[in-house]
Design a protein around this motif. Structure first.
Motif, short mmCIF file in Angstrom:
data_model
loop_
_atom_site.label_atom_id
_atom_site.label_comp_id
_atom_site.label_asym_id
_atom_site.label_seq_id
_atom_site.Cartn_x
_atom_site.Cartn_y
_atom_site.Cartn_z
N MET A 227 -49.77 -0.22 -40.71
CA MET A 227 -50.35 0.75 -39.80
C MET A 227 -49.31 1.74 -39.34
SD MET A 227 -50.99 -1.29 -36.18
CE MET A 227 -51.72 0.17 -35.43
N TYR A 228 -49.79 2.93 -39.08
CA TYR A 228 -48.97 4.01 -38.54
C TYR A 228 -49.16 4.06 -37.03
CZ TYR A 228 -48.19 8.84 -36.98
OH TYR A 228 -47.80 9.96 -36.27
N ILE A 229 -48.03 4.25 -36.33
CA ILE A 229 -48.07 4.38 -34.87
C ILE A 229 -47.29 5.65 -34.51
CG2 ILE A 229 -47.55 3.29 -32.66
CD1 ILE A 229 -47.11 0.72 -34.73
N ARG A 230 -47.94 6.55 -33.81
CA ARG A 230 -47.25 7.78 -33.40
C ARG A 230 -46.07 7.45 -32.50
NH1 ARG A 230 -48.92 12.92 -30.04
NH2 ARG A 230 -50.40 11.56 -28.97
N GLU A 231 -45.02 8.24 -32.62
CA GLU A 231 -43.77 7.97 -31.90
C GLU A 231 -44.01 7.79 -30.41
OE1 GLU A 231 -40.00 6.89 -32.08
OE2 GLU A 231 -40.94 7.80 -33.85
N SER A 232 -44.88 8.61 -29.81
CA SER A 232 -45.09 8.57 -28.37
C SER A 232 -46.22 7.63 -27.95
CB SER A 232 -45.39 9.99 -27.86
OG SER A 232 -46.57 10.50 -28.49
N ALA A 233 -46.89 6.97 -28.92
CA ALA A 233 -48.03 6.12 -28.57
C ALA A 233 -47.56 4.80 -27.98
CB ALA A 233 -48.88 5.85 -29.80
N PRO A 234 -48.23 4.30 -26.95
CA PRO A 234 -47.86 3.00 -26.38
C PRO A 234 -48.14 1.88 -27.37
CG PRO A 234 -49.94 3.72 -25.46
CD PRO A 234 -49.44 4.86 -26.29
N PHE A 235 -47.44 0.78 -27.20
CA PHE A 235 -47.62 -0.32 -28.15
C PHE A 235 -47.49 -1.65 -27.44
CE2 PHE A 235 -46.66 -3.37 -31.44
CZ PHE A 235 -47.47 -2.97 -32.47
N THR A 236 -48.45 -2.51 -27.68
CA THR A 236 -48.41 -3.89 -27.21
C THR A 236 -48.56 -4.79 -28.42
OG1 THR A 236 -49.40 -3.37 -25.06
CG2 THR A 236 -49.57 -5.65 -25.82
N PRO A 237 -47.61 -5.67 -28.69
CA PRO A 237 -47.71 -6.53 -29.88
C PRO A 237 -48.98 -7.37 -29.84
CG PRO A 237 -45.50 -6.60 -28.98
CD PRO A 237 -46.33 -5.87 -27.97
N PHE A 238 -49.70 -7.35 -30.95
CA PHE A 238 -50.88 -8.20 -31.07
C PHE A 238 -50.46 -9.63 -31.41
CE2 PHE A 238 -54.30 -9.84 -33.94
CZ PHE A 238 -55.26 -10.02 -32.97
N ILE A 239 -49.36 -9.75 -32.16
CA ILE A 239 -48.82 -11.06 -32.51
C ILE A 239 -47.40 -11.13 -31.97
CG2 ILE A 239 -48.17 -12.63 -34.38
CD1 ILE A 239 -50.35 -11.42 -36.07
N ALA A 240 -47.19 -11.99 -30.99
CA ALA A 240 -45.85 -12.19 -30.42
C ALA A 240 -45.24 -13.45 -31.03
CB ALA A 240 -45.94 -12.32 -28.90
N GLY A 241 -43.93 -13.52 -30.99
CA GLY A 241 -43.29 -14.70 -31.55
C GLY A 241 -41.81 -14.48 -31.76
N GLY A 242 -41.39 -14.49 -33.03
CA GLY A 242 -39.97 -14.42 -33.35
C GLY A 242 -39.37 -13.04 -33.32
N GLY A 243 -40.16 -12.02 -33.07
CA GLY A 243 -39.61 -10.68 -32.92
C GLY A 243 -39.41 -9.91 -34.20
N GLN A 244 -40.05 -10.32 -35.29
CA GLN A 244 -39.94 -9.56 -36.53
C GLN A 244 -40.55 -8.17 -36.38
OE1 GLN A 244 -40.97 -12.71 -36.31
NE2 GLN A 244 -39.94 -13.98 -37.84
N GLU A 245 -40.29 -7.31 -37.35
CA GLU A 245 -40.76 -5.92 -37.32
C GLU A 245 -40.29 -5.21 -36.04
OE1 GLU A 245 -43.38 -4.21 -39.97
OE2 GLU A 245 -41.53 -5.26 -40.51
N GLY A 246 -39.04 -5.43 -35.69
CA GLY A 246 -38.49 -4.79 -34.51
C GLY A 246 -39.18 -5.20 -33.23
N GLY A 247 -39.76 -6.39 -33.22
CA GLY A 247 -40.46 -6.87 -32.04
C GLY A 247 -41.89 -6.38 -31.94
N LEU A 248 -42.34 -5.59 -32.90
CA LEU A 248 -43.69 -5.02 -32.84
C LEU A 248 -44.74 -5.95 -33.44
CD1 LEU A 248 -42.93 -1.32 -33.86
CD2 LEU A 248 -43.09 -2.30 -31.57
N ARG A 249 -44.32 -6.78 -34.40
CA ARG A 249 -45.28 -7.68 -35.03
C ARG A 249 -44.54 -8.91 -35.54
NH1 ARG A 249 -47.34 -10.69 -39.65
NH2 ARG A 249 -49.58 -10.33 -39.77
N SER A 250 -44.67 -9.99 -34.82
CA SER A 250 -43.93 -11.20 -35.17
C SER A 250 -44.59 -11.95 -36.31
CB SER A 250 -43.80 -12.11 -33.94
OG SER A 250 -43.00 -11.48 -32.95
N GLY A 251 -43.84 -12.85 -36.90
CA GLY A 251 -44.32 -13.63 -38.03
C GLY A 251 -43.50 -13.30 -39.26
N THR A 252 -43.19 -14.31 -40.03
CA THR A 252 -42.41 -14.09 -41.25
C THR A 252 -43.14 -13.12 -42.17
OG1 THR A 252 -41.49 -16.31 -41.11
CG2 THR A 252 -41.34 -15.20 -43.24
N GLU A 253 -42.40 -12.13 -42.66
CA GLU A 253 -43.01 -11.05 -43.41
C GLU A 253 -43.54 -11.51 -44.78
OE1 GLU A 253 -39.69 -9.38 -40.81
OE2 GLU A 253 -40.02 -11.13 -42.11
N ASN A 254 -44.58 -10.85 -45.21
CA ASN A 254 -45.22 -11.14 -46.49
C ASN A 254 -44.52 -10.31 -47.57
OD1 ASN A 254 -46.87 -11.44 -48.70
ND2 ASN A 254 -48.76 -10.79 -47.69
#
Length: 758
Positions: A227-254
């Protein structure tokens, strides 16, 4: 093996999912075998994995024109939608004015994942905003005036780049200007799942806040998205955990999924070394496929304009045919299509086409043919050939007057045929010897199909008769009678003025002849004051079928709360009809809400206490009237937009049906030769693809449209073991349920149908 079945499939359901490109599959396998490291690890194996991940991310940014925004990897579009909505609403909640009313806007033709997710998070976060669907016009374009009026009070707006059912695309630049003119702070999500590879995207030049994508819609594996997220758009992680994807989406990457995506991205970026074809080629494919469909089905109607839809989607309907019938026809020709969104395949109509204001028949008959940008000319050529072969099969089955087919191999029609449009039934009795036909309760939606059948079979209709004045539709009787019987004098239900008199039950009744059989008219008022029943009687005096209109329906009685209804009259009509036909004669009503085909007094006694007590018990007429009022009251909760003609209770008494798979059926057949295989596919399906392996020679083909006649003719074979077979097992289960209810106690079906038997 027939020529059709020996050919590989032509897959034209790409909007549902796509096969994985061989190059993408190879990259995924390589990632599993060699780049299996965890991208969060600091050793060399992990660093190589991380390098692949970042390479894929950079390619995504180039492809989307998203250098100023963020790209995160997800499990697919649904997760992206959840993430976008959660992020927007969590931020919006922090600044809500308790004295203000807010809305959440979404396009009326959005994928159901969007409004359902909006409703979910709106409730869970306690925002309690009002969800409003943005209307669309007949071409699927969003109502810009509505957006202008509603944007100021909206917290979020969700639109689609390309619709998954029709391929209709929105003018994102015009939407951008409109939205920001009326609410610069409104969070905007655009579902871009169907746009990638089909429409140019330059997201950084827009004010789109969130844009989800799914890999499996464009030749990558399932389970990977981004997914694309605009630079100024707010963001709340839908999946929290180990902090992968710069803390935006946790979980071991596929990583395997990303490796496959990377190949797809590289091909989209480099057309010189790509499996994907440019839009100009895809437009040419659409022209070829559309012309093939028009040649095969001259009356075809396309449900969208080609001027504002991507070339890879064609949504159409064929008058007189349900979407299920066309799907089964195409499937038999090894062409895979769908009836709209694969996620809502159980819905009888298309909410997308309903929102566009298309007629109900188009919505209920819609077929979606979709292909991907990796489609080849050879596949298009094969698809066009098979579309024609499918149409030829319809012609040979007398379901279309196909010039190429000529119906030279048609099977003569002799006996009873049940045609349906939705829950409504038309009954046709044909006598091949005299080439006469009788049509009862002809539906306007089936007018052309009836006309085709009569012409192709060279049948002469003796009458078009309604069992009563229908409140829920205009009869097709008048138009057909004007075409075939312009000189015939009839009453207003179509009963011929010139008729004979005969005796039944020691009373004189009106009758007409059809071949060697006699059709008898019996007045049975109650559902309406003009209701009649028509009894088809053989020369021995046995009533074969009773066409009872809406007096008795499967699992119910016809309603008696119309202005022209009378419960007291129905009481007497029920007793009269039972006295004439007894417990076991098949009743053929004008509605079938449960897909049960037919019934009898005896079958209804076991589940309809009111009918049982009326006929077999001591039911005073006054009590019948009281209970009938209570039964009709139930309709107030069930009607919706449809006029339901019977006190339908929603229960159809599902029995436990014995199931075989291909192996167990073969073993059972080897042990006993008494099993009788009944293939209930329609003749055109059977002709295109009839193999059942070694069991094929032991099966007989009785299509579902002829099932009622089969049941009548095999009243004395109810103890035999019948195994029903269809394409997928769904129709065979429905038919088995119906036959079991009518006393076929040793009924079974082939689970998975012939699709899983080879």
């Amino acid at each position: 093996m027939s020529q059709t079945t020996s050919l590989s499939q032509i897959y034209l359901d790409a909007n549902a999912t796509t096969p994985v490109l061989p190059q993408a599959a190879k990259a995924a396998m390589s990632a599993m075998e060699e780049l299996f490291g965890n991208p969060s690890s600091s050793h060399i194996t992990g660093l190589k994995a991380k390098n692949l991940m970042e390479q894929t991310r950079n390619h995504a940014k180039q492809l989307l024109g998203a250098n100023q925004g963020k790209i995160i990897f997800t499990s697919g579009a649904t997760e992206g939608i959840q993430t976008a909505i959660l992020s927007a609403l969590v931020n919006a909640k922090a600044s809500l004015n308790p004295n203000k009313t807010y809305t959440l806007l979404y396009g009326a033709t959005e994928h159901k994942a969007v409004p359902n997710s909006l409703a979910h998070w709106n409730q869970l976060l306690g925002i309690n905003a009002e969800l409003k669907a943005i209307p669309v016009d007949g071409s699927g374009n969003l109502d810009h005036d509505f957006i202008a009026q509603e944007a100021a009070n909206a917290l979020m707006i969700c639109t689609m780049a390309v619709n998954n059912e029709t391929g209709v695309y929105q003018d994102l630049a015009a939407l951008d200007r409109l939205i920001r003119q009326h609410n610069p702070d409104l969070f905007w999500m655009v579902d871009c799942v169907q746009a990638l590879g089909k429409r140019a995207l330059n997201l950084a030049e827009t004010s789109i806040d969130y844009a989800p994508f799914s890999g499996h819609k464009l030749y990558a594996p399932k389970g990977i998205g981004f997914m694309y997220i605009r630079e100024s758009a707010p963001f709340t992680p839908f999946i929290a955990g180990g902090g992968q994807e710069g803390g935006l989406r946790s979980g071991t990457e596929n990583l395997p999924g990303m490796a496959a995506l990377n190949v797809v991205f590289e091909m989209l970026l480099n057309q010189d070394d790509s499996a994907f074809f440019p839009v100009s080629t895809l437009l040419d494919y659409r022209v070829q496929l559309a012309q093939a469909l028009q040649r095969a089905f001259p009356t075809i109607v396309f449900n969208h304009s080609f001027s504002n839809s991507v070339p890879t989607t064609l949504n159409f309907a064929v008058p007189g045919f349900s979407s299920k019938e066309i799907m089964d026809l195409f499937d038999a020709a090894n062409i895979r299509v769908s009836s709209g969104s694969a996620c809502s395949s159980k819905v009888t109509g298309s909410f997308v086409l309903d929102a566009m204001g298309l007629p109900t028949w188009q919505s209920e008959s819609a077929i979606r043919l979709s292909f991907g940008p990796a489609m080849t000319q050879a596949e298009v050529d094969q698809a066009c050939e098979r579309i024609q072969s499918a149409a030829n099969a319809l012609g040979n089955s007398c379901l279309s007057l196909n010039v190429d087919a000529g119906a030279q191999n048609k099977t003569p029609l002799n006996g009873l045929v049940q045609l349906k449009s939705g829950s409504s039934c038309t009954w046709i009795y044909a006598d091949h010897k005299s080439q006469q036909a009788l049509i009862i309760d002809p539906l306007p939606e089936l007018e052309q199909r009836i006309d085709t059948l009569l012409q192709c079979q060279q049948l002469t209709p003796i009458a078009f008769i309604d069992t009563h004045g229908h409140a829920d539709h205009v009869s097709g009787r008048v138009a057909l009678a004007e075409r075939y019987l312009p000189q015939q004098a009839t009453d207003y239900l179509g009963w011929p003025a010139v008729h004979a008199l005969t005796d039944i039950g020691s009373r004189p009744v009106q009758a007409v002849k059809v071949g060697e059989l006699t059709l008898i008219k019996v007045a049975t008022p109650g559902h309406t004051k003009d209701s009649i029943s028509l009894l088809l009687v053989n020369p021995q005096g046995t009533v074969l079928y009773a066409f009872c209109g809406d007096m008795i329906l499967m699992g119910s009685l016809g309603r008696t709360n119309f202005d022209s209804s009378c419960a007291k009259q129905m009481f007497h009509s029920l007793k009269l009809l039972h006295g004439l036909i007894g417990d076991h004669t098949l009743l053929c009503p004008s509605h079938d809400y449960n897909n049960e085909f037919t019934t009898s007094f005896g079958a209804e006694f076991t589940r309809n206490a009111l009918l049982n007590e009326t006929i077999n018990g001591v039911m005073p007429i006054g009590l019948f009237e009281q209970q009938k009022v209570q039964l009709d009251t139930h309709l107030n909760d069930e009607m919706g937009t449809e006029i339901i003609c019977g006190a339908y209770t929603g229960s159809c008494d599902k029995a436990v049906i014995k199931e075989y798979d291909a192996i167990s059926l073969k073993q059972q057949f080897q042990q006993t030769q008494t099993i009788k295989l009944l293939d209930i596919r329609e003749p055109h399906e059977y002709a295109l693809q009839h193999e059942l392996g070694e069991l094929s020679e032991h099966s007989i083909n009785i299509p579902m449209t002829r099932l009622v006649q089969f049941i009548q003719q095999h009243q004395h074979d109810k103890q035999d073991e019948w195994v029903l077979v269809c394409r997928s097992g769904s129709r065979s289960m429905v038919a088995a349920q119906a036959m079991h209810r009518l006393g076929f106690s040793n009924i079974a079906h082939l689970k998975g149908g012939y699709a899983l038997s080879r």
